[in-house]
Structures are given as structure tokens and as C-alpha cells.
Design a protein around this motif. Sequence first.
Motif, PDB file in Angstrom:
ATOM      1  N   CYS A  65       0.867  -1.180   0.000  1.00 25.53           N
ATOM      2  CA  CYS A  65       0.000   0.000   0.000  1.00 25.53           C
ATOM      3  C   CYS A  65       0.898   1.222   0.000  1.00 25.53           C
ATOM      4  CB  CYS A  65      -0.886   0.028   1.240  1.00 25.53           C
ATOM      5  SG  CYS A  65      -2.170  -1.207   1.215  1.00 25.53           S
ATOM      6  N   LEU A  66       0.895   1.939  -1.093  1.00 23.58           N
ATOM      7  CA  LEU A  66       1.681   3.168  -1.162  1.00 23.58           C
ATOM      8  C   LEU A  66       0.821   4.302  -0.612  1.00 23.58           C
ATOM      9  CD1 LEU A  66       4.032   4.921  -2.028  1.00 23.58           C
ATOM     10  CD2 LEU A  66       3.093   4.941  -4.345  1.00 23.58           C
ATOM     11  N   ILE A  67       1.175   4.756   0.587  1.00 19.59           N
ATOM     12  CA  ILE A  67       0.357   5.773   1.250  1.00 19.59           C
ATOM     13  C   ILE A  67       0.797   7.164   0.786  1.00 19.59           C
ATOM     14  CG2 ILE A  67      -0.528   6.572   3.479  1.00 19.59           C
ATOM     15  CD1 ILE A  67      -0.973   3.572   3.024  1.00 19.59           C
ATOM     16  N   ILE A  68      -0.152   7.895   0.196  1.00 21.73           N
ATOM     17  CA  ILE A  68       0.149   9.236  -0.328  1.00 21.73           C
ATOM     18  C   ILE A  68      -0.752  10.236   0.413  1.00 21.73           C
ATOM     19  CG2 ILE A  68       0.246  10.671  -2.402  1.00 21.73           C
ATOM     20  CD1 ILE A  68       0.179   7.994  -4.026  1.00 21.73           C
ATOM     21  N   SER A  69      -0.129  11.132   1.157  1.00 20.41           N
ATOM     22  CA  SER A  69      -0.919  12.079   1.955  1.00 20.41           C
ATOM     23  C   SER A  69      -1.502  13.188   1.083  1.00 20.41           C
ATOM     24  CB  SER A  69      -0.020  12.685   3.022  1.00 20.41           C
ATOM     25  OG  SER A  69      -0.683  13.794   3.590  1.00 20.41           O
ATOM     26  N   LEU A  70      -2.765  13.523   1.360  1.00 26.05           N
ATOM     27  CA  LEU A  70      -3.405  14.612   0.610  1.00 26.05           C
ATOM     28  C   LEU A  70      -3.202  15.958   1.314  1.00 26.05           C
ATOM     29  CD1 LEU A  70      -6.721  12.863  -0.488  1.00 26.05           C
ATOM     30  CD2 LEU A  70      -4.792  13.510  -1.930  1.00 26.05           C
ATOM     31  N   GLU A  71      -2.455  15.914   2.444  1.00 30.82           N
ATOM     32  CA  GLU A  71      -2.171  17.152   3.156  1.00 30.82           C
ATOM     33  C   GLU A  71      -1.186  17.975   2.313  1.00 30.82           C
ATOM     34  OE1 GLU A  71      -0.217  16.331   6.823  1.00 30.82           O
ATOM     35  OE2 GLU A  71      -0.876  18.194   7.786  1.00 30.82           O
ATOM     36  N   ASN A  72      -1.317  19.257   2.351  1.00 31.87           N
ATOM     37  CA  ASN A  72      -0.400  20.153   1.627  1.00 31.87           C
ATOM     38  C   ASN A  72      -0.350  19.910   0.114  1.00 31.87           C
ATOM     39  OD1 ASN A  72       0.318  21.120   4.166  1.00 31.87           O
ATOM     40  ND2 ASN A  72       1.985  19.612   4.333  1.00 31.87           N
ATOM     41  N   VAL A  73      -1.394  19.315  -0.424  1.00 32.69           N
ATOM     42  CA  VAL A  73      -1.409  19.142  -1.884  1.00 32.69           C
ATOM     43  C   VAL A  73      -2.313  20.235  -2.448  1.00 32.69           C
ATOM     44  CG1 VAL A  73      -2.079  17.654  -3.783  1.00 32.69           C
ATOM     45  CG2 VAL A  73      -1.073  16.669  -1.738  1.00 32.69           C
ATOM     46  N   TYR A  74      -1.822  20.946  -3.450  1.00 34.59           N
ATOM     47  CA  TYR A  74      -2.642  22.013  -4.036  1.00 34.59           C
ATOM     48  C   TYR A  74      -3.433  21.432  -5.197  1.00 34.59           C
ATOM     49  CZ  TYR A  74       0.220  24.787  -1.056  1.00 34.59           C
ATOM     50  OH  TYR A  74       0.851  25.264   0.062  1.00 34.59           O
ATOM     51  N   ILE A  75      -4.703  21.769  -5.196  1.00 36.67           N
ATOM     52  CA  ILE A  75      -5.590  21.192  -6.189  1.00 36.67           C
ATOM     53  C   ILE A  75      -5.046  21.375  -7.607  1.00 36.67           C
ATOM     54  CG2 ILE A  75      -7.939  21.320  -7.153  1.00 36.67           C
ATOM     55  CD1 ILE A  75      -8.875  21.936  -4.265  1.00 36.67           C
ATOM     56  N   LYS A  76      -4.482  22.548  -7.854  1.00 37.87           N
ATOM     57  CA  LYS A  76      -3.981  22.832  -9.211  1.00 37.87           C
ATOM     58  C   LYS A  76      -2.832  21.908  -9.620  1.00 37.87           C
ATOM     59  CE  LYS A  76      -4.825  27.757  -9.655  1.00 37.87           C
ATOM     60  NZ  LYS A  76      -4.165  29.015  -9.275  1.00 37.87           N
ATOM     61  N   ASN A  77      -2.054  21.488  -8.609  1.00 40.89           N
ATOM     62  CA  ASN A  77      -0.833  20.733  -8.920  1.00 40.89           C
ATOM     63  C   ASN A  77      -0.987  19.220  -8.811  1.00 40.89           C
ATOM     64  OD1 ASN A  77       0.590  22.928  -9.383  1.00 40.89           O
ATOM     65  ND2 ASN A  77       1.492  23.074  -7.334  1.00 40.89           N
ATOM     66  N   ILE A  78      -2.226  18.775  -8.590  1.00 39.83           N
ATOM     67  CA  ILE A  78      -2.387  17.367  -8.213  1.00 39.83           C
ATOM     68  C   ILE A  78      -1.764  16.397  -9.212  1.00 39.83           C
ATOM     69  CG2 ILE A  78      -4.073  15.503  -7.920  1.00 39.83           C
ATOM     70  CD1 ILE A  78      -5.720  17.325  -6.264  1.00 39.83           C
ATOM     71  N   LYS A  79      -2.008  16.636 -10.477  1.00 37.59           N
ATOM     72  CA  LYS A  79      -1.530  15.664 -11.469  1.00 37.59           C
ATOM     73  C   LYS A  79       0.002  15.554 -11.433  1.00 37.59           C
ATOM     74  CE  LYS A  79      -1.787  14.081 -16.129  1.00 37.59           C
ATOM     75  NZ  LYS A  79      -1.991  14.418 -17.522  1.00 37.59           N
ATOM     76  N   LYS A  80       0.639  16.722 -11.371  1.00 34.23           N
ATOM     77  CA  LYS A  80       2.103  16.734 -11.366  1.00 34.23           C
ATOM     78  C   LYS A  80       2.626  16.044 -10.085  1.00 34.23           C
ATOM     79  CE  LYS A  80       5.848  19.971 -12.226  1.00 34.23           C
ATOM     80  NZ  LYS A  80       6.340  20.502 -10.952  1.00 34.23           N
ATOM     81  N   PHE A  81       1.971  16.370  -8.986  1.00 35.71           N
ATOM     82  CA  PHE A  81       2.359  15.790  -7.695  1.00 35.71           C
ATOM     83  C   PHE A  81       2.244  14.261  -7.733  1.00 35.71           C
ATOM     84  CE2 PHE A  81       0.276  13.969  -3.929  1.00 35.71           C
ATOM     85  CZ  PHE A  81       1.330  14.003  -3.015  1.00 35.71           C
ATOM     86  N   LEU A  82       1.138  13.822  -8.301  1.00 34.41           N
ATOM     87  CA  LEU A  82       0.874  12.386  -8.367  1.00 34.41           C
ATOM     88  C   LEU A  82       1.929  11.685  -9.214  1.00 34.41           C
ATOM     89  CD1 LEU A  82      -1.152  10.270  -7.561  1.00 34.41           C
ATOM     90  CD2 LEU A  82      -2.505  10.834  -9.564  1.00 34.41           C
ATOM     91  N   GLU A  83       2.211  12.292 -10.341  1.00 34.86           N
ATOM     92  CA  GLU A  83       3.180  11.701 -11.255  1.00 34.86           C
ATOM     93  C   GLU A  83       4.554  11.609 -10.586  1.00 34.86           C
ATOM     94  OE1 GLU A  83       3.090  13.411 -15.076  1.00 34.86           O
ATOM     95  OE2 GLU A  83       4.439  11.872 -15.906  1.00 34.86           O
TER      96      GLU A  83
END
Length: 494
Positions: A315-333
Motif C-alpha cells: 500500500c503506497l500511502i500518499i498524503s493529501l495534506e499540503n497538496v494544491y488542487i492545481k498541482n495534483i496531477k504533477k504531484f501524483l506523477e
Amino acid sequence: MTSSNDPIFALSSANARSAIHIHRISGINLLPYFQGYLFKIKSNEVLNVSMIQEQISSKPYLQYLYIKDAEGNILDDVLFTFFKAPKSYTGEDIIEISSHGNPLISSLLQRLFRHLGLRDALPGEFTQRAYLNGKIDLVQAEGINQLIHAETMGGIQLARDSVAGELSKETEEVKNVLIEIMAYLEAHIDFAPDEVGDYQPESLMPLMKQALAKLQNLLNSYSSGLRAREGVKIALVGKPNAGKSSLYNALLKFERAIVTHIPGTTRDILEDRLIIRNKDFVLIDTAGIRETEDTVEKIGVERSIKTLSKADVICLIISLENVYIKNIKKFLEETLVQFLLHSDFSPEQIILPVFSKMDLMPKEIFENILNFYSEVINDKKFLHLENILSKKCIFCSHNDTESLSSQLVKLHDQLTGLLGHKNNPTLISERQRNKIEIAVKNLKEGIDLIYKKDYPEKISSVINQGRQSLQEVVGEIQLDQVLEKIFSTFCIGK
Ligand SMILES: Nc1nc2c(ncn2[C@@H]2O[C@H](COP(=O)(O)OP(=O)(O)O)[C@@H](O)[C@H]2O)c(=O)[nH]1
Ligand SMILES: [Mg+2]
């Protein structure tokens, strides 16, 4: 281990203070040993054991009796059961004595048994006798042992199937197919074509392939069986502070791991059993994976990376804290690249991305994240992970692990195969797997020789080796060392 049939005894229940202890005795013509030591409760009259021998029909003899020592002292009042050979667990005469569950009483009874000329049984000796007397085959014996030692419901189910003879039946069927093939080949060795027709080994191909497919299914069943027995291993991994330890506690439903806002809190691996909807898992919490100069944390990170290789589900745990909606795709990648492209995974593993701290993100965004996730993982740089990277990702928080739990249950079913279904025999020991592997190798070689239209003698000899290996699975072997190895892992009294 001895293969003689001298009378043996053992305490078959645990030797602790308890309601009853069960002593088990096996041997040939057992009753005469007890003449003069058993007494009727009401009349205190000595029991004439030859009467039992005459009285007994197909049902076991059962009587409440006193048992006394050589001096005539009552040792205990016991329930005495006699199973006459061959209708017993071992196929020999068996006596079972249920005494009061006091270790002192039991040691006095055991002293009497030794005085009567009975010997302390070795571990597994009762089951070994059952095997040697043809009551069970080797696969069933291994199943009985696992039924006692299983630590999960899955393990119990598998062991029970094995005792019921599912695997023995399957190997028997394949063995018969091989014999049919050999009969054709032998006919062409012994007789001329005008008697048995032209030699066309390729006509054997469908049978060969059918036998091979069955054996290969059995081999595949070994790892799924292992997971069912030991529990599916789930590792929680990710960056420090992603919320791994909080999820660990939430799934276990108690505060097992220390949770703080300080990154690098978890420095060692934690491991606990977890049961969700009757499915067994082993849950593993790890130190967050990051570059660090701290010596202790560094060791933790190295251990986390090692743990990855033994987990069934990562299970790769990825926190949604401090994630900016605009940057989500880049962050995820970036997160997926960082984690997935720098580790090795085996084709049997499953990687499940889990977005944690979902309470910190508006729910409407989840749909977008799911879409971004699909886009990102469909990129060609992740192509090699196509079969192990989950098509779906999960959202959860430390207060809501429902969708994670449901997904884990689904993955459990997938990873343990169609367990519990009839006609789906499973290998339950390394020994069995080894024998089937040899048979598969022989069959593949046989297919090769058939393609080459090789001599029937040669093909038959290779297939015969495969048949022998199959026979060894159920125990048609005489190797004492093999038997000794199997039965020495049993409990005493079984
Ligand atoms: N809001 C919120 N905070 C969380 C959640 N899970 C963990 N945290 C906080 O995140 C911090 C790190 O959590 P922890 O479980 O120790 O993360 P780990 O380093 O990955 O094990 C702690 O301050 C937690 O209270 C969650 O679901 N929601
Ligand atoms: Mg932690």
C-alpha cells in the motif's frame, strides 16, 4: 523413527491442569496388558478384558472405570474407550483413557503404562502407524499435522481439504493419464505395427498437455495456499508523515504504533496479525522512505525497502495534506515515479496506491484525482508495472478505512485463488511442491521427445519418472528418512 508395532502411549491433550487429559495407547492385542488394572465403579469388581474382546462389535467399547496401580491403589476414575483393530486411527488396537486433567494423576498413569510394558510414543508416531497401515496416505498425514498447527482459518480449510483427499485424488487422476500414455508406448515397444497400428506418438499430445496443465495448476496453488495459510502480507509504505502509522492503528483498531507530527517517528518495522471479514492478513508498518542522515532512521529505511520484497500487497500511502488542487496531477506523477521507478517488484505483488488524510481535501476533488491517476499510470513509463499496479486507488483517513478494508478483502480473494472451492486441490508442503516440479519437468521433456518422434522406450522412461514422482506425493515410497522427516514435525500423541 521405529517402524515396529510395539505398544506405545502418549498424552494426546496438553499436559496442563484442565478438565480432562486424554491418554492414547496403540498396539496389537492391547487389552491383555490391562487385565487386573481396570475395575467396575459400582461393584469394584475387576474387569475381565477378554469379555470386551468378545463383546465388541463394530462400535468402540466405552466404560466408566477405576484404574488401579500394581498395589491396588486407585489412580483415577476414567472413561475407558477401546477401538478394535483395524477400526481405529492407527489401524491397530487403540485405547483412549480420559482421566482428570491433573498432571500429577497423568504422570502416575504414565508410570503404570511403562510398568505394563508400553513405550512412550515419539512425535507423530500414531499418525505414522496410520500411514504405514494404509489408513491414510502421506498427503493426508501432512494435512492432519497442518490442521493442528494452522494459525489461520484459511490454513485450517486447506488442511481439511488435504485430509479429505482432494490432492490425492488429483495426483491419482494425473497418474492414471500417464499410465494410459505409457500403455500406448509400451505396446509399440512390444508389438509390431500390424498388431497395434502405426507408431504415432503425436496422438499422445492432448493427454500429455492435459496432464501437464493439471500439474501446473497444482504448482500455482502452492503460493496462493501459502498466503491463505500464513495470511496475506500488506506493507504500508510511503514518505514520512504520510499517515502510515495512523492507518496501521486504525486497521488494527488499537494504538499499536506511535503517531506524531514529527517525520521519522517510526524507525523499525511493526508486524501484527489482522483479520478483516474472516480473512487473515499480516499488516506491516514501515519507516517512511526518505534520504536521512540519522543513523537509526537510516536502518529503518533500509528495512522498509527490504520489507517491500516480502509483501504481497504494497500500500503506497500518499498524503493529501499540503497538496494544491492545481498541482495534483504533477504531484501524483512525481510521487509514483519516485516510488515505482526506483524499486524492484515481483510479478506476484500488487501495488495499491492509497490516498490518506482524505478529510483534508474536499470530496468533489476525488473524481479528478481518480482520472489523473488513470492518465498517469497509462503512461508508457509504467507499462512494465501494468499487471501489478492497481487500476484503482483508494481514499481513506484515520477515521475512515472502510474502502481500504473492502479492497484488501477483494485482493485477499484474488491472491489466495479460489480457495475453499471443491475440486481445487492445493499443495500444502514444500515436499509436495518439489515432487510435482520434478513431474512437470519430466512431462515437458516427454512432450519434447514426442515432437521429435523419438523412440517409445525413451519417451516411456521419462514419463515413468514423472509417474514415480507423483506416486511419491501420496507416499508410495519406502524411504525411511523421508518418513522420519515428515513425522518428526508432529506433536507427541498425534
Ligand atoms: N487530518 C488527518 N491527519 C492525519 C491522518 N492520519 C494521520 N494524520 C496526522 O499525520 C501525522 C503523521 O501521522 P503518522 O501516522 O505518524 O504518519 P507516518 O509517519 O506515515 O507513520 C500525525 O500528526 C497524524 O495525526 C488523517 O487521516 N487525517
Ligand atoms: Mg509511522
